[in-house]
Scaffold this motif. Structure first.
Motif, PDB file in Angstrom:
ATOM      1  N   GLN A  40       0.883  -1.285   0.109  1.00 25.45           N
ATOM      2  CA  GLN A  40       0.010   0.154  -0.197  1.00 25.45           C
ATOM      3  C   GLN A  40       0.947   1.152  -0.155  1.00 25.45           C
ATOM      4  OE1 GLN A  40      -3.243   0.339  -0.178  1.00 25.45           O
ATOM      5  NE2 GLN A  40      -3.811  -1.845   0.275  1.00 25.45           N
ATOM      6  N   ARG A  43       2.451   2.113  -3.516  1.00 26.67           N
ATOM      7  CA  ARG A  43       1.495   2.799  -4.431  1.00 26.67           C
ATOM      8  C   ARG A  43       1.173   4.049  -3.871  1.00 26.67           C
ATOM      9  NH1 ARG A  43      -3.424   3.517  -3.719  1.00 26.67           N
ATOM     10  NH2 ARG A  43      -3.249   2.483  -1.481  1.00 26.67           N
ATOM     11  N   GLU A  51       1.047  14.465  -1.361  1.00 27.75           N
ATOM     12  CA  GLU A  51       0.611  15.299  -0.287  1.00 27.75           C
ATOM     13  C   GLU A  51       1.718  16.554   0.020  1.00 27.75           C
ATOM     14  OE1 GLU A  51      -2.082  15.717   1.186  1.00 27.75           O
ATOM     15  OE2 GLU A  51      -3.359  14.204   0.870  1.00 27.75           O
ATOM     16  N   ARG A  53       2.282  19.576   0.930  1.00 26.47           N
ATOM     17  CA  ARG A  53       2.360  20.255   1.986  1.00 26.47           C
ATOM     18  C   ARG A  53       2.605  19.341   3.311  1.00 26.47           C
ATOM     19  NH1 ARG A  53      -3.096  23.683   3.466  1.00 26.47           N
ATOM     20  NH2 ARG A  53      -3.007  23.652   1.169  1.00 26.47           N
ATOM     21  N   MET A 143     -10.569   9.595   7.852  1.00 22.49           N
ATOM     22  CA  MET A 143     -10.105   9.962   6.719  1.00 22.49           C
ATOM     23  C   MET A 143     -10.464   9.102   5.602  1.00 22.49           C
ATOM     24  SD  MET A 143      -5.749  10.612   7.127  1.00 22.49           S
ATOM     25  CE  MET A 143      -5.941  11.691   8.392  1.00 22.49           C
ATOM     26  N   GLU A 144     -10.486   7.788   5.974  1.00 22.70           N
ATOM     27  CA  GLU A 144     -10.779   6.891   4.730  1.00 22.70           C
ATOM     28  C   GLU A 144     -12.238   7.313   4.351  1.00 22.70           C
ATOM     29  OE1 GLU A 144      -9.390   3.439   3.827  1.00 22.70           O
ATOM     30  OE2 GLU A 144      -8.376   2.757   5.464  1.00 22.70           O
ATOM     31  N   ALA A 145     -12.891   7.398   5.343  1.00 16.65           N
ATOM     32  CA  ALA A 145     -14.412   7.623   5.099  1.00 16.65           C
ATOM     33  C   ALA A 145     -14.476   9.055   4.214  1.00 16.65           C
ATOM     34  CB  ALA A 145     -15.324   7.899   6.348  1.00 16.65           C
ATOM     35  N   SER A 146     -13.487  10.057   4.453  1.00 18.52           N
ATOM     36  CA  SER A 146     -13.697  11.113   3.575  1.00 18.52           C
ATOM     37  C   SER A 146     -12.892  10.945   2.212  1.00 18.52           C
ATOM     38  CB  SER A 146     -12.740  12.198   4.183  1.00 18.52           C
ATOM     39  OG  SER A 146     -13.121  12.539   5.310  1.00 18.52           O
ATOM     40  N   ALA A 147     -12.543   9.589   1.790  1.00 19.26           N
ATOM     41  CA  ALA A 147     -11.983   9.229   0.614  1.00 19.26           C
ATOM     42  C   ALA A 147     -10.533   9.730   0.402  1.00 19.26           C
ATOM     43  CB  ALA A 147     -12.947   9.641  -0.627  1.00 19.26           C
ATOM     44  N   VAL A 148      -9.941   9.946   1.657  1.00 19.15           N
ATOM     45  CA  VAL A 148      -8.463  10.404   1.777  1.00 19.15           C
ATOM     46  C   VAL A 148      -7.488   9.016   2.194  1.00 19.15           C
ATOM     47  CG1 VAL A 148      -6.715  11.671   2.776  1.00 19.15           C
ATOM     48  CG2 VAL A 148      -8.982  12.720   2.284  1.00 19.15           C
ATOM     49  N   ASP A 149      -6.517   8.529   1.294  1.00 20.29           N
ATOM     50  CA  ASP A 149      -5.591   7.553   1.557  1.00 20.29           C
ATOM     51  C   ASP A 149      -4.816   7.954   2.920  1.00 20.29           C
ATOM     52  OD1 ASP A 149      -4.215   5.352   1.605  1.00 20.29           O
ATOM     53  OD2 ASP A 149      -3.764   5.762  -0.717  1.00 20.29           O
ATOM     54  N   PRO A 150      -5.310   7.096   3.917  1.00 18.55           N
ATOM     55  CA  PRO A 150      -4.447   7.549   5.056  1.00 18.55           C
ATOM     56  C   PRO A 150      -2.976   6.967   4.762  1.00 18.55           C
ATOM     57  CG  PRO A 150      -5.661   5.785   5.678  1.00 18.55           C
ATOM     58  CD  PRO A 150      -6.121   6.163   4.261  1.00 18.55           C
ATOM     59  N   TYR A 151      -2.634   5.853   3.873  1.00 19.85           N
ATOM     60  CA  TYR A 151      -1.146   5.565   3.547  1.00 19.85           C
ATOM     61  C   TYR A 151      -0.286   6.585   2.766  1.00 19.85           C
ATOM     62  CZ  TYR A 151      -2.540   0.866   4.720  1.00 19.85           C
ATOM     63  OH  TYR A 151      -2.906  -0.150   5.228  1.00 19.85           O
ATOM     64  N   TYR A 153      -1.397  10.209   3.195  1.00 17.78           N
ATOM     65  CA  TYR A 153      -1.311  11.345   3.661  1.00 17.78           C
ATOM     66  C   TYR A 153      -0.542  11.206   5.355  1.00 17.78           C
ATOM     67  CZ  TYR A 153      -3.028  15.213   6.711  1.00 17.78           C
ATOM     68  OH  TYR A 153      -2.928  16.481   7.416  1.00 17.78           O
TER      69      TYR A 153
END
Lengths: 272, 253
Positions: A40, A43, A51, A53, A143-151, A153
């Motif tokens: 992950q 990828r 990301e 910033r 974060m995942e629920a907001s469609a942001v990949d924690p891997y 960010y």
């Protein structure tokens, strides 16, 4: 104590087949999870969006803020090496070798390993605690629920920062070690900094300097991967946070020392 | 299987069929069937540990089911790769039980977080949108505070503003009034009703709070042992002779 209680106690000391199986399962599960995490991560590092910033923020947070600690540790190493080696060299009548010995030992081994272990203590504990707290309070899920990949960010930014900052921090540790080594030496027997540097670096080649400095990028990778992995797989409440922070420091320090053994040998083979 | 545009329009926004999920030997969901129509609000009630929160996490793809099907706008979500799943997640807002605000970011940054990463709003427009969202939930004056500096009720409001940031058409609420005093809980209910009316949103609310569920829901479903015991309006539940339903309603009311 009656006999049945004593027998019970003896039984609990034995490692039952089920317990050892469970340990083996957890052991292989850990490596399986680590493999998935690394997949992950690769990828997340290579595929856009990036990301930038958050990456810059982590360079400051993990790198710049580690600088005073690393500089202090480097300086202390320089002072100790100077004090310890001076007496031995004087007894062999070879005190003129002190600058060279100090420089070589700092840039080839002491500087890199001290930097790796100091950053491991500060950064790995910080990342492990922060990410595990985010995990147990569902912030990573949010974060995942907001469609942001924690891997992307959380993990990729921190791991890449560690990887980039470790060689730079090593340079700072090397500089402070050599400088304070000279200060210690000159307090006993005055010698100009220029002469000390000239003597120290006379026989040093790029092969002595670059590979040991850049090997710390591997230490940075170890610190980042281990602490992000341990943090993001934390379970439970405060106990889980404590476990993740501790295991991040312990495992990353251990893996740094083991990797150092391998890397020193590889450097000897490929950069003789 | 990818849903066609036509299926997406006609299919109910949320369809759950024979959904099963276990953790180790513990069966948490044991064959759940649910359907929520467009613009409808369904409250899922039940005792603690009956898998209500797990159900929401399965719907948004935070966990994967052992078997069964979860369809959002007609599209099966289990087995989707992250990019496709993220496209569906953008249409869903999720309010977590403890709000799950990012504690290193301010209130304003929390709400801006999804907007900075999705959509193509300019900085000025994004700031305007964040201000609008915070104003809707009555938190515009606290935009510079950190989550640790505001109360639980205020955190729920910010969580709600963040859930609405990407203008979703589905909202999932995990215990929206848990841990709040009755007045704050009632304010949150009013806010949820306002959001639902303004946005014509489809919602699932997981809660223990029966008065809250009655206020904000069109239908209620009561869970026990990983299954739905009864589903219908509050009157349908009141008419039930099932011992568990009677006990639950008497204890909660």
């Amino acid at each position: 104590m009656d006999s049945s209680t004593a027998a019970d106690l003896r039984d609990t000391r034995k490692i039952s087949p089920t317990a050892s199986m469970s340990f083996l399962v957890r052991f292989f599960e850990w490596f399986g999870d680590l493999g998935f995490f690394c997949f992950q991560l690769v990828r997340a590092i290579f595929l856009p969006p990036y990301e930038a910033r958050e990456f810059a923020h982590q360079l400051d947070e993990l790198g710049s803020k580690s600088l005073p600690l690393v500089a202090l540790a480097g300086a202390a190493t320089g002072v100790v090496l100077s004090l310890e080696t001076r007496d031995s060299l004087v007894s062999f009548g070879a005190k003129s070798l002190l600058p060279a010995l100090l420089v070589v030992s700092i840039i080839k081994e002491s500087g890199p390993i001290i930097t790796g272990l100091i950053v491991s203590g500060r950064v790995a504990a910080g990342i492990g605690a922060e990410l595990s707290a985010m995990k147990v309070t569902e912030q990573i899920d949010a974060m995942e629920a907001s469609a942001v990949d924690p891997y992307k960010y959380l993990a990729a930014t921190r791991i890449m920062s560690c990887l980039l900052m470790l060689p730079l921090l090593t340079l700072a540790a090397d500089f402070c070690g050599i400088f304070f080594g000279w200060v210690t030496n000159t307090l006993t027997e005055p010698i100009s900094l220029q002469l000390f540097i000239e003597n120290g670096f006379r026989h040093v080649t790029f092969n002595d300097f670059l590979p040991p400095t850049f090997k710390t990028a591997v230490f940075g990778l170890i610190i980042g991967v281990v602490s992000c992995f341990q943090g993001m797989r934390a379970r439970g409440g405060t106990e889980g946070v404590e476990r993740a922070a501790t295991s991040s420091v312990v495992l990353s320090s251990l893996f740094i020392i083991l990797a150092d053994v391998l890397l020193v040998r590889l450097i000897q083979v490929f950069f003789p | 299987m990818m849903a066609t545009k036509e299926t997406e329009k006609t299919a109910p926004p949320i369809q759950v069929k024979t959904l099963r999920k276990s953790f180790g030997k513990q069966k948490v969901l044991n064959g759940i069937d649910l359907e929520v129509a467009h613009g409808e609000t369904l409250s899922v009630l039940g005792r603690s540990g009956t898998g209500k929160s797990v159900l929401l996490k399965l719907i948004i793809g935070l966990q994967r089911p052992d078997s069964g099907s979860v369809r959002v706008h007609g599209q099966e979500i289990s087995g989707l790769a992250r990019p496709q799943l993220n496209e569906i997640r953008k249409k869903i807002g999720f309010l977590f039980q403890n709000s799950a605000l990012y504690d290193s970011l301010t209130v304003e940054q929390n709400v801006a977080f999804p907007l900075e990463r999705h959509g193509d709003l300019s900085d000025a427009k994004r700031k305007k949108r964040v201000r609008e969202l915070l104003s809707t939930v009555g938190m515009e004056k606290d935009s510079d505070k950190l989550p640790s500096q505001i109360s639980g009720g205020m955190q729920k409001r910010v969580g709600l503003a963040r859930a609405l940031a990407l203008s979703p058409d589905i909202l999932l609420f995990d215990e929206p009034t848990a841990g709040l005093d009755p007045i704050t809980a009632s304010e949150i209910d009013t806010l949820i009703l306002k959001m639902q009316k303004e946005g014509n949103l489809t919602s699932i609310v997981v809660t223990h709070d029966l008065p809250s569920a009655r206020t904000i829901s069109d239908r209620l479903a009561l869970m026990r042992d990983g299954q739905i015991v009864i589903e219908g309006t509050f009157k349908d539940l009141q008419a039930s002779k099932d011992e568990f339903v009677v006990q639950f309603l008497n204890r909660s009311s």
